[in-house]
Design a protein around this motif. Structure first.
Motif, PDB file in Angstrom:
ATOM      1  N   HIS A  87      -3.541   5.726   0.297  1.00 33.18           N
ATOM      2  CA  HIS A  87      -2.995   5.761  -1.127  1.00 33.18           C
ATOM      3  C   HIS A  87      -2.525   4.497  -1.547  1.00 33.18           C
ATOM      4  O   HIS A  87      -2.625   4.246  -2.821  1.00 33.18           O
ATOM      5  CB  HIS A  87      -1.981   6.801  -1.167  1.00 33.18           C
ATOM      6  CG  HIS A  87      -1.215   7.180  -2.719  1.00 33.18           C
ATOM      7  ND1 HIS A  87      -2.105   7.696  -3.452  1.00 33.18           N
ATOM      8  CD2 HIS A  87      -0.100   6.820  -2.909  1.00 33.18           C
ATOM      9  CE1 HIS A  87      -1.361   7.820  -4.658  1.00 33.18           C
ATOM     10  NE2 HIS A  87      -0.083   7.169  -4.319  1.00 33.18           N
ATOM     11  N   ARG A  88      -1.928   3.770  -0.614  1.00 32.81           N
ATOM     12  CA  ARG A  88      -1.096   2.489  -1.104  1.00 32.81           C
ATOM     13  C   ARG A  88      -1.638   1.540  -0.730  1.00 32.81           C
ATOM     14  O   ARG A  88      -1.486   0.229  -1.110  1.00 32.81           O
ATOM     15  CB  ARG A  88       0.282   2.720  -0.625  1.00 32.81           C
ATOM     16  CG  ARG A  88       1.251   3.641  -1.173  1.00 32.81           C
ATOM     17  CD  ARG A  88       1.498   3.428  -2.625  1.00 32.81           C
ATOM     18  NE  ARG A  88       2.721   2.608  -2.751  1.00 32.81           N
ATOM     19  CZ  ARG A  88       2.686   1.402  -3.240  1.00 32.81           C
ATOM     20  NH1 ARG A  88       1.768   1.096  -3.934  1.00 32.81           N
ATOM     21  NH2 ARG A  88       3.748   0.714  -3.387  1.00 32.81           N
ATOM     22  N   ALA A  89      -2.899   1.309   0.241  1.00 32.00           N
ATOM     23  CA  ALA A  89      -3.273   0.009   0.832  1.00 32.00           C
ATOM     24  C   ALA A  89      -3.838  -0.785  -0.329  1.00 32.00           C
ATOM     25  O   ALA A  89      -4.365  -0.221  -1.246  1.00 32.00           O
ATOM     26  CB  ALA A  89      -4.338   0.389   1.780  1.00 32.00           C
ATOM     27  N   ARG A  90      -3.684  -2.029   0.004  1.00 32.07           N
ATOM     28  CA  ARG A  90      -4.070  -3.093  -1.052  1.00 32.07           C
ATOM     29  C   ARG A  90      -5.143  -3.936  -0.089  1.00 32.07           C
ATOM     30  O   ARG A  90      -4.957  -4.368   0.927  1.00 32.07           O
ATOM     31  CB  ARG A  90      -3.049  -3.921  -1.590  1.00 32.07           C
ATOM     32  CG  ARG A  90      -2.076  -2.957  -2.543  1.00 32.07           C
ATOM     33  CD  ARG A  90      -0.876  -3.707  -2.703  1.00 32.07           C
ATOM     34  NE  ARG A  90       0.129  -2.834  -3.284  1.00 32.07           N
ATOM     35  CZ  ARG A  90       1.363  -3.304  -3.602  1.00 32.07           C
ATOM     36  NH1 ARG A  90       1.791  -4.313  -3.368  1.00 32.07           N
ATOM     37  NH2 ARG A  90       2.286  -2.083  -4.242  1.00 32.07           N
ATOM     38  N   PRO A  91      -6.324  -4.397  -1.057  1.00 34.04           N
ATOM     39  CA  PRO A  91      -7.109  -5.284  -0.077  1.00 34.04           C
ATOM     40  C   PRO A  91      -6.611  -6.549   0.294  1.00 34.04           C
ATOM     41  O   PRO A  91      -6.056  -7.040  -0.362  1.00 34.04           O
ATOM     42  CB  PRO A  91      -8.375  -5.490  -1.407  1.00 34.04           C
ATOM     43  CG  PRO A  91      -8.073  -4.261  -2.198  1.00 34.04           C
ATOM     44  CD  PRO A  91      -6.620  -3.966  -2.251  1.00 34.04           C
ATOM     45  N   GLY A  92      -7.119  -6.882   1.468  1.00 32.21           N
ATOM     46  CA  GLY A  92      -6.516  -8.019   2.248  1.00 32.21           C
ATOM     47  C   GLY A  92      -5.159  -8.269   2.724  1.00 32.21           C
ATOM     48  O   GLY A  92      -4.715  -9.006   3.217  1.00 32.21           O
ATOM     49  N   LEU A  93      -4.376  -6.978   2.289  1.00 28.76           N
ATOM     50  CA  LEU A  93      -3.041  -6.969   2.797  1.00 28.76           C
ATOM     51  C   LEU A  93      -2.804  -5.888   3.788  1.00 28.76           C
ATOM     52  O   LEU A  93      -3.642  -4.974   3.908  1.00 28.76           O
ATOM     53  CB  LEU A  93      -2.053  -6.483   1.556  1.00 28.76           C
ATOM     54  CG  LEU A  93      -1.936  -7.734   0.531  1.00 28.76           C
ATOM     55  CD1 LEU A  93      -1.283  -7.246  -0.639  1.00 28.76           C
ATOM     56  CD2 LEU A  93      -1.523  -9.109   0.845  1.00 28.76           C
ATOM     57  N   ARG A  94      -1.851  -6.022   4.611  1.00 32.12           N
ATOM     58  CA  ARG A  94      -1.461  -4.831   5.719  1.00 32.12           C
ATOM     59  C   ARG A  94      -0.400  -4.006   5.082  1.00 32.12           C
ATOM     60  O   ARG A  94       0.268  -4.398   3.870  1.00 32.12           O
ATOM     61  CB  ARG A  94      -1.125  -5.281   6.988  1.00 32.12           C
ATOM     62  CG  ARG A  94       0.081  -6.315   6.906  1.00 32.12           C
ATOM     63  CD  ARG A  94       0.312  -6.986   8.253  1.00 32.12           C
ATOM     64  NE  ARG A  94       0.547  -6.058   9.455  1.00 32.12           N
ATOM     65  CZ  ARG A  94      -0.176  -6.080  10.752  1.00 32.12           C
ATOM     66  NH1 ARG A  94      -0.624  -7.431  10.977  1.00 32.12           N
ATOM     67  NH2 ARG A  94       0.142  -5.376  11.570  1.00 32.12           N
ATOM     68  N   THR A  95      -0.197  -2.936   5.473  1.00 33.36           N
ATOM     69  CA  THR A  95       0.675  -1.987   5.173  1.00 33.36           C
ATOM     70  C   THR A  95       1.900  -1.891   6.090  1.00 33.36           C
ATOM     71  O   THR A  95       1.559  -2.011   7.314  1.00 33.36           O
ATOM     72  CB  THR A  95       0.026  -0.379   4.991  1.00 33.36           C
ATOM     73  OG1 THR A  95      -0.955  -0.453   4.094  1.00 33.36           O
ATOM     74  CG2 THR A  95       1.103   0.542   4.602  1.00 33.36           C
TER      75      THR A  95
END
Length: 326
Positions: A87-95
């Protein structure tokens, strides 16, 4: 705070004071938010309040969840982690996740299942761009649970200092050593099989559930759980299973035993992750886990033993509140 790679990072934090919790949590959250990463704190209400107070205005960007409601059982907990990331993942970033397990009030069986899940996360979430910190409050958690944290996490955080866990064990090997409380099968347990017929298993499961007093929706879900578990075991080539059923206080138990000439064991952590877009071999086993109070799966050589327990008719409904991240 230590730099992490692109894959799954899984660390413990043993804390005994509010200050020790904040020494880990504040930099972890602050650095994640500064990098634009989604950050979740699933912990106790008291810790959420402490963390929000320490973050000040930055607290508005932090996602929070009361850990007691963030998955009551291991299969629900893992689903909650995956839903949040999806639901919250963003491309190129980790959660980033602070994921504090709830240990107080759990039965010996539940504690054992959660220890195994903590170890299993290293396999189930491997490769996922998630950095997870699991805090353990040494003021309240049992001593054996605190010791287990160092066997189920590759490293632990002491403030911002990352310390490798010398006791860390291979997840599969560790899971095999965590014994669930013994629950001998009664000599008079009802049984059927060996059989390759799912219809026969369904009829037996229905008969025993009715005899135990289940009805309506709970009856249908009990039969579905047994059939999904049986379907998973019967998918192996030329497989046949024997089924036994008996009652324990508060639950109806089923044991499915598969024996084959060749080694046809199952993965240690099979059926913990929810189905993906494409159908998978473990989808039915995940459903069986979700519908059961507990499901234990053990393989040794050509023998696979699956034991599931379903809440009995006199047990209060124990449904977890919905996850806040659909």
């Amino acid at each position: 705070m230590p730099a992490e790679g692109a894959g799954f990072g899984h660390h413990a934090c043993l804390y005994g004071t509010d200050a020790e919790f904040l020494a880990m949590a504040v930099p972890f959250v602050r650095d994640g938010l500064a990098a634009g990463e989604p950050v979740l704190a699933a912990t106790t209400p008291a810790n959420i309040e402490l963390l929000r107070g320490a973050l000040g205005e930055r607290a508005h960007a932090l996602d929070t969840a009361e850990t007691a409601y963030f998955g009551r059982r291991p299969v629900e907990r893992i689903s909650a982690f995956l839903r949040y990331h999806a639901h919250r993942a963003r491309p190129g970033l980790r959660t980033r996740m602070i994921a504090e397990p709830v240990w107080g009030g759990k039965s010996a069986r539940q504690v054992a299942e959660w220890k195994r899940m903590e170890s299993g996360l290293n396999v189930l979430l491997a490769g996922l761009p998630v950095w997870m910190i699991c805090p353990y409050d040494t003021r309240t958690v049992p001593g054996d649970v605190a010791l287990a944290a160092c066997a189920t996490h590759p490293a632990r955080l002491d403030g911002q200092r990352l310390i490798p866990c010398a006791a860390y064990a291979d997840p599969g090997a560790y899971a095999a050593t965590v014994a669930l409380p013994p629950a001998p099968v009664p000599a008079d347990a009802a049984r059927t099989g060996p059989t390759a017929s799912l219809a026969r298993v369904r009829g037996f499961a229905h008969e025993r559930a009715v005899a135990a007093g289940l009805s309506d929706e709970r009856l249908a879900l009990a039969v579905l759980a047994v059939c999904e578990a049986a379907g998973y075991l019967l998918a192996a080539d030329r497989a046949r299973i024997a089924v036994r059923a008996w009652e324990e206080p508060g639950v109806l138990a089923y044991e499915l035993l598969r024996a084959q000439a060749a080694d046809a064991g199952v993965p240690v952590f099979a059926g913990f992750c929810p189905p993906g877009e494409a159908a998978g071999a473990e989808d039915g086993l995940w459903l069986a886990r979700s519908l059961s109070e507990s499901l234990e799966l053990r393989s040794r050589g050509p023998l696979t033993r699956l034991t599931l327990r379903i809440a009995g008719p006199r047990d209060a409904e124990r449904l977890s509140p919905p996850c806040p991240f659909p």
